[in-house]
Write a protein that holds these residues in place. Structure first.
Motif, PDB file in Angstrom:
ATOM      1  N   THR A  59      17.175  57.803   0.882  1.00  0.00           N
ATOM      2  CA  THR A  59      15.632  57.937   1.260  1.00  0.00           C
ATOM      3  C   THR A  59      14.743  57.239   0.302  1.00  0.00           C
ATOM      4  OG1 THR A  59      16.358  60.222   1.548  1.00  0.00           O
ATOM      5  CG2 THR A  59      13.967  59.892   1.750  1.00  0.00           C
ATOM      6  N   VAL A  60      13.769  56.620   1.006  1.00  0.00           N
ATOM      7  CA  VAL A  60      12.618  56.215   0.120  1.00  0.00           C
ATOM      8  C   VAL A  60      11.426  56.970   0.180  1.00  0.00           C
ATOM      9  CG1 VAL A  60      11.027  54.141  -0.305  1.00  0.00           C
ATOM     10  CG2 VAL A  60      13.709  53.794   0.357  1.00  0.00           C
ATOM     11  N   TRP A  61      11.089  57.506  -1.160  1.00  0.00           N
ATOM     12  CA  TRP A  61       9.683  58.273  -1.460  1.00  0.00           C
ATOM     13  C   TRP A  61       8.762  57.644  -1.813  1.00  0.00           C
ATOM     14  CZ3 TRP A  61      10.130  63.502   0.001  1.00  0.00           C
ATOM     15  CH2 TRP A  61      11.119  63.968   0.277  1.00  0.00           C
ATOM     16  N   LEU A  62       7.641  57.758  -1.198  1.00  0.00           N
ATOM     17  CA  LEU A  62       6.199  57.287  -1.778  1.00  0.00           C
ATOM     18  C   LEU A  62       5.501  58.303  -2.432  1.00  0.00           C
ATOM     19  CD1 LEU A  62       4.908  54.739   0.730  1.00  0.00           C
ATOM     20  CD2 LEU A  62       5.891  54.203  -1.469  1.00  0.00           C
ATOM     21  N   LEU A  63       4.774  58.001  -3.443  1.00  0.00           N
ATOM     22  CA  LEU A  63       3.957  58.860  -3.928  1.00  0.00           C
ATOM     23  C   LEU A  63       2.370  58.784  -3.673  1.00  0.00           C
ATOM     24  CD1 LEU A  63       3.859  61.057  -6.510  1.00  0.00           C
ATOM     25  CD2 LEU A  63       3.237  59.012  -8.117  1.00  0.00           C
ATOM     26  N   ASP A  64       1.846  59.545  -3.005  1.00  0.00           N
ATOM     27  CA  ASP A  64       0.627  59.949  -2.508  1.00  0.00           C
ATOM     28  C   ASP A  64      -0.247  60.397  -3.652  1.00  0.00           C
ATOM     29  OD1 ASP A  64      -1.655  60.345  -1.387  1.00  0.00           O
ATOM     30  OD2 ASP A  64      -0.947  60.808   0.488  1.00  0.00           O
ATOM     31  N   SER A  65      -0.942  59.708  -4.384  1.00  0.00           N
ATOM     32  CA  SER A  65      -1.473  60.126  -5.597  1.00  0.00           C
ATOM     33  C   SER A  65      -2.726  60.764  -5.278  1.00  0.00           C
ATOM     34  CB  SER A  65      -1.582  59.158  -6.795  1.00  0.00           C
ATOM     35  OG  SER A  65      -2.027  57.783  -6.353  1.00  0.00           O
ATOM     36  N   GLN A  66      -3.446  60.584  -4.226  1.00  0.00           N
ATOM     37  CA  GLN A  66      -4.561  61.190  -3.997  1.00  0.00           C
ATOM     38  C   GLN A  66      -4.382  62.710  -3.638  1.00  0.00           C
ATOM     39  OE1 GLN A  66      -6.474  58.667  -0.868  1.00  0.00           O
ATOM     40  NE2 GLN A  66      -7.118  57.433  -2.764  1.00  0.00           N
ATOM     41  N   LYS A  67      -3.338  62.821  -2.953  1.00  0.00           N
ATOM     42  CA  LYS A  67      -2.790  64.221  -2.570  1.00  0.00           C
ATOM     43  C   LYS A  67      -1.689  64.770  -3.403  1.00  0.00           C
ATOM     44  CE  LYS A  67      -3.616  63.931   2.572  1.00  0.00           C
ATOM     45  NZ  LYS A  67      -2.855  63.162   3.662  1.00  0.00           N
ATOM     46  N   ASP A  68      -1.530  64.102  -4.417  1.00  0.00           N
ATOM     47  CA  ASP A  68      -0.434  64.450  -5.459  1.00  0.00           C
ATOM     48  C   ASP A  68       0.593  65.019  -4.678  1.00  0.00           C
ATOM     49  OD1 ASP A  68      -0.114  64.405  -8.113  1.00  0.00           O
ATOM     50  OD2 ASP A  68      -1.735  65.812  -8.666  1.00  0.00           O
ATOM     51  N   GLU A  69       1.234  64.370  -3.625  1.00  0.00           N
ATOM     52  CA  GLU A  69       2.418  64.468  -2.968  1.00  0.00           C
ATOM     53  C   GLU A  69       3.312  63.335  -2.947  1.00  0.00           C
ATOM     54  OE1 GLU A  69       0.838  67.942   0.490  1.00  0.00           O
ATOM     55  OE2 GLU A  69       0.893  65.602   0.673  1.00  0.00           O
ATOM     56  N   LEU A  70       4.711  63.766  -2.567  1.00  0.00           N
ATOM     57  CA  LEU A  70       5.793  62.881  -2.152  1.00  0.00           C
ATOM     58  C   LEU A  70       5.747  62.651  -0.878  1.00  0.00           C
ATOM     59  CD1 LEU A  70       8.131  63.610  -4.870  1.00  0.00           C
ATOM     60  CD2 LEU A  70       7.261  61.479  -4.601  1.00  0.00           C
ATOM     61  N   PHE A  71       5.908  61.409  -0.083  1.00  0.00           N
ATOM     62  CA  PHE A  71       5.989  61.428   1.244  1.00  0.00           C
ATOM     63  C   PHE A  71       7.253  60.453   1.661  1.00  0.00           C
ATOM     64  CE2 PHE A  71       5.386  58.292   4.503  1.00  0.00           C
ATOM     65  CZ  PHE A  71       4.978  58.984   5.791  1.00  0.00           C
ATOM     66  N   SER A  72       7.849  60.993   2.627  1.00  0.00           N
ATOM     67  CA  SER A  72       8.943  60.032   3.328  1.00  0.00           C
ATOM     68  C   SER A  72       9.130  60.154   4.632  1.00  0.00           C
ATOM     69  CB  SER A  72      10.343  60.446   2.737  1.00  0.00           C
ATOM     70  OG  SER A  72      11.144  59.405   3.098  1.00  0.00           O
ATOM     71  N   THR A  73       9.710  59.392   5.346  1.00  0.00           N
ATOM     72  CA  THR A  73       9.621  59.180   6.692  1.00  0.00           C
ATOM     73  C   THR A  73      11.327  59.477   7.057  1.00  0.00           C
ATOM     74  OG1 THR A  73       9.613  57.802   8.397  1.00  0.00           O
ATOM     75  CG2 THR A  73      10.340  56.704   6.439  1.00  0.00           C
ATOM     76  N   VAL A  74      11.410  59.548   8.457  1.00  0.00           N
ATOM     77  CA  VAL A  74      12.677  59.932   8.756  1.00  0.00           C
ATOM     78  C   VAL A  74      13.705  59.011   8.545  1.00  0.00           C
ATOM     79  CG1 VAL A  74      14.281  60.689  11.005  1.00  0.00           C
ATOM     80  CG2 VAL A  74      11.498  61.008  10.846  1.00  0.00           C
ATOM     81  N   ALA A  75      14.801  59.452   7.726  1.00  0.00           N
ATOM     82  CA  ALA A  75      16.058  58.504   7.503  1.00  0.00           C
ATOM     83  C   ALA A  75      17.121  59.492   6.986  1.00  0.00           C
ATOM     84  CB  ALA A  75      15.624  57.480   6.234  1.00  0.00           C
ATOM     85  N   HIS A  76      18.178  58.997   7.586  1.00  0.00           N
ATOM     86  CA  HIS A  76      19.700  59.494   7.247  1.00  0.00           C
ATOM     87  C   HIS A  76      19.772  60.913   7.350  1.00  0.00           C
ATOM     88  CE1 HIS A  76      19.040  55.575   4.901  1.00  0.00           C
ATOM     89  NE2 HIS A  76      19.594  55.414   6.050  1.00  0.00           N
ATOM     90  N   GLY A  77      19.212  61.640   8.342  1.00  0.00           N
ATOM     91  CA  GLY A  77      19.262  63.143   8.316  1.00  0.00           C
ATOM     92  C   GLY A  77      18.210  63.969   7.596  1.00  0.00           C
ATOM     93  N   VAL A  78      17.516  63.089   6.937  1.00  0.00           N
ATOM     94  CA  VAL A  78      16.306  63.965   6.236  1.00  0.00           C
ATOM     95  C   VAL A  78      15.002  63.744   7.069  1.00  0.00           C
ATOM     96  CG1 VAL A  78      14.695  63.934   4.070  1.00  0.00           C
ATOM     97  CG2 VAL A  78      16.969  63.242   3.754  1.00  0.00           C
ATOM     98  N   THR A  79      14.480  64.923   7.433  1.00  0.00           N
ATOM     99  CA  THR A  79      13.371  64.716   8.323  1.00  0.00           C
ATOM    100  C   THR A  79      12.053  64.346   7.562  1.00  0.00           C
ATOM    101  OG1 THR A  79      13.184  67.308   8.080  1.00  0.00           O
ATOM    102  CG2 THR A  79      14.058  66.495  10.197  1.00  0.00           C
ATOM    103  N   PRO A  80      10.854  64.009   8.267  1.00  0.00           N
ATOM    104  CA  PRO A  80       9.785  63.479   7.337  1.00  0.00           C
ATOM    105  C   PRO A  80       9.170  64.603   6.485  1.00  0.00           C
ATOM    106  CG  PRO A  80       9.492  63.400   9.947  1.00  0.00           C
ATOM    107  CD  PRO A  80      10.948  64.004   9.666  1.00  0.00           C
ATOM    108  N   LEU A  81       8.879  64.457   5.474  1.00  0.00           N
ATOM    109  CA  LEU A  81       8.556  65.395   4.491  1.00  0.00           C
ATOM    110  C   LEU A  81       7.544  64.894   3.589  1.00  0.00           C
ATOM    111  CD1 LEU A  81      11.956  66.612   2.863  1.00  0.00           C
ATOM    112  CD2 LEU A  81      10.199  68.133   3.699  1.00  0.00           C
ATOM    113  N   ARG A  82       6.729  66.183   3.209  1.00  0.00           N
ATOM    114  CA  ARG A  82       5.715  65.868   1.961  1.00  0.00           C
ATOM    115  C   ARG A  82       6.029  67.018   1.312  1.00  0.00           C
ATOM    116  NH1 ARG A  82       1.178  62.915   1.681  1.00  0.00           N
ATOM    117  NH2 ARG A  82       0.958  61.799   3.632  1.00  0.00           N
ATOM    118  N   LEU A  83       6.030  66.548   0.006  1.00  0.00           N
ATOM    119  CA  LEU A  83       6.495  67.605  -1.212  1.00  0.00           C
ATOM    120  C   LEU A  83       5.420  67.553  -2.275  1.00  0.00           C
ATOM    121  CD1 LEU A  83      10.418  66.845  -1.787  1.00  0.00           C
ATOM    122  CD2 LEU A  83       9.238  68.747  -0.612  1.00  0.00           C
ATOM    123  N   PRO A  84       5.422  68.582  -3.052  1.00  0.00           N
ATOM    124  CA  PRO A  84       4.520  68.431  -4.441  1.00  0.00           C
ATOM    125  C   PRO A  84       5.049  67.229  -5.230  1.00  0.00           C
ATOM    126  CG  PRO A  84       4.956  70.594  -3.897  1.00  0.00           C
ATOM    127  CD  PRO A  84       6.051  69.965  -2.928  1.00  0.00           C
TER     128      PRO A  84
END
Ligand code: C2E
Ligand code: SIN
Ligand code: SIN
Ligand code: FE
Ligand code: FE
Length: 387
Positions: A59-84
């Motif tokens: 999974t490739v995670w991107l840091l959304d520093s404005q929202k202070d979240e980690l973002f990823s897209t659907v890949a290899h069984g991990v559903t789209p996700l936003r995390l702190p």
């Protein structure tokens, strides 16, 4: 659970050979260069990483520093996700900037708390068994952390990621950082391709433990020498992007030769010399002018002006000007750097060698240009010093 498969690629249960590794990179380079959508790019990057290290999921995670979240897209069984941005191992890696390498999530002590509430808790819900884990943060061109690569479960019998996997995913990550940034900013396709090509050069170099900035310095020296001998800005730029690939063929040289601490035997040096023809074979089939220039340089960068070089014993101007330039840039950098088999040389000694080899190893006119441009070359050497 949704599985994403890149078109036509097979899952295998062994590590890739160096040539397969290059093929994976070439295949994805073409797809990535034509992709403008961020979510698809993230997925392609994840697929590339997964194939490079033979992981079950990546999974490739991107840091959304404005929202202070980690973002990823659907890949290899991990559903789209936003995390702190501090959550889990990925959060830990982007906060500290340090890669994480875990052999078995269930017996690891260092990250036990994070794993219990993260991966292991998720396993209880999904029935998945997380074992080996790697998380590698990546940075943009200004050195700021942009996100992280996460690879889960190695699909070979011993189920562990190796040092080599860590290196390869680190390279994929450094490329992801640069190219995702340019995708985010401008979707500039040419730039992305150059980054890919540059990363391929780094893969050649990283095998022989030549430190990170070697390809960068060779690129910049080549530009300065090209301009100094009268090539146009456009041609000098082309060479700047092609010359870092000169040693790409080293990916096929066995470790016991490439990393040998001492002097090579005659047989070993013959194996080593094949990096020129291997690099040429890898690059020659593309019609793109950049890759054609790179193929020529890979083939000819150890030819010598007096005809005593390899692999073909070409003489003088039969050696392409790009190759004659890269030869100087490469040797200047190799002599000034430490290698497994030699110490770095003092500048005086380097300059003496270039004077002695003027008209022997090197194009005499280019040695004159080298001497004229020395202040600029030394400035570059300082700017991209190895740490
Ligand atoms: P490299 O270490 O990056 O060196 C590139 C080129 O710089 C060499 O090409 C040579 O032209 C020049 N060079 C580097 N070190 C020295 C030096 O101590 N003295 C002189 N006079 N020239 C030097 P070359 O010789 O064709 O070697 C190609 C590659 O083969 C090297 O790349 C390195 O990866 C490998 N290699 C060469 N000799 C040895 C050795 O004795 N031991 C090991 N382990 N590798 C070697
Ligand atoms: C994550 O998504 O944060 C990785 C899994 C974990 O941290 O346990
Ligand atoms: C080589 O050309 O084989 C070594 C040069 C380098 O380190 O770039
Ligand atoms: Fe070489
Ligand atoms: Fe090199």
């Amino acid at each position: 659970m949704q599985e994403h498969h890149a078109g036509g690629n097979l899952r295998i249960n062994r590590d890739l050979t160096p040539k397969e590794m290059l093929q994976v990179i070439f295949d994805y380079a073409a797809k990535i260069a034509n992709e403008r959508r961020l979510d698809n790019l993230l997925m392609l990057m994840a697929d590339m990483g997964r194939e490079m290290v033979v992981a079950d999921r990546c999974t490739v995670w991107l840091l959304d520093s404005q929202k202070d979240e980690l973002f990823s897209t659907v890949a290899h069984g991990v559903t789209p996700l936003r995390l702190p941005s501090t959550a889990g191992l990925v959060g830990h890696a982007v906060q500290t900037g340090q890669p994480i390498f875990i052999e078995d999530a269930y017996t690891n002590h260092e990250f036990a708390d994070v794993l219990q509430s993260g991966a292991i808790a998720m396993d209880k819900l999904t029935g998945y068994r997380t074992k080996a884990l790697m998380v590698i943060p990546f940075r943009n061109n200004r050195g700021e952390i942009m996100g992280a690569y996460q690879a889960v479960n190695k699909l070979i019998p011993d189920e562990m990621f190796s040092e080599r996997d860590l290196e390869h995913l680190t390279l994929a990550a450094s490329y992801a950082g640069k190219s995702l940034e340019s995708a985010l900013l401008t979707a500039e396709i040419e730039e992305t391709q150059k980054e890919i090509i540059f990363s391929m050069g780094e893969i050649g170099e990283s095998r022989s433990k030549e430190t990170g900035n070697h390809v960068k310095r060779v690129a910049e020296y080549s530009y300065v020498l090209a301009r100094g001998c009268g090539l146009s800005h456009e041609e000098a730029e082309l060479l700047k992007h092609a010359s870092p690939m000169h040693d790409i063929g080293k990916v096929a040289i066995p470790d016991d030769v490439l990393k040998k601490p001492g002097k090579l035997t005659e047989e070993e040096f013959a194996v080593m010399q094949s990096h020129t023809t291997i690099g040429y074979q890898l690059l020659k089939n593309s019609k793109r002018s950049l890759l054609q220039a790179a193929a020529t340089v890979a083939h000819q960068h150890h030819e010598k002006w007096d005809g005593s070089g390899y692999p073909s014993g070409l003489h003088g101007e039969d050696i392409h000007i790009y190759s004659r330039i890269t030869a100087i840039a490469d040797v200047f950098d190799a002599l000034g750097s430490e290698r497994v088999y030699k110490k770095a040389w003092e500048l005086d000694r380097i300059l003496r060698l270039f004077k002695e080899e003027r008209g022997q190893h090197f194009d005499p006119h280019l040695v004159d240009v080298f001497m004229e441009q020395l202040p600029e070359l030394l400035r570059i050497r300082d700017e991209y010093v190895d740490v």
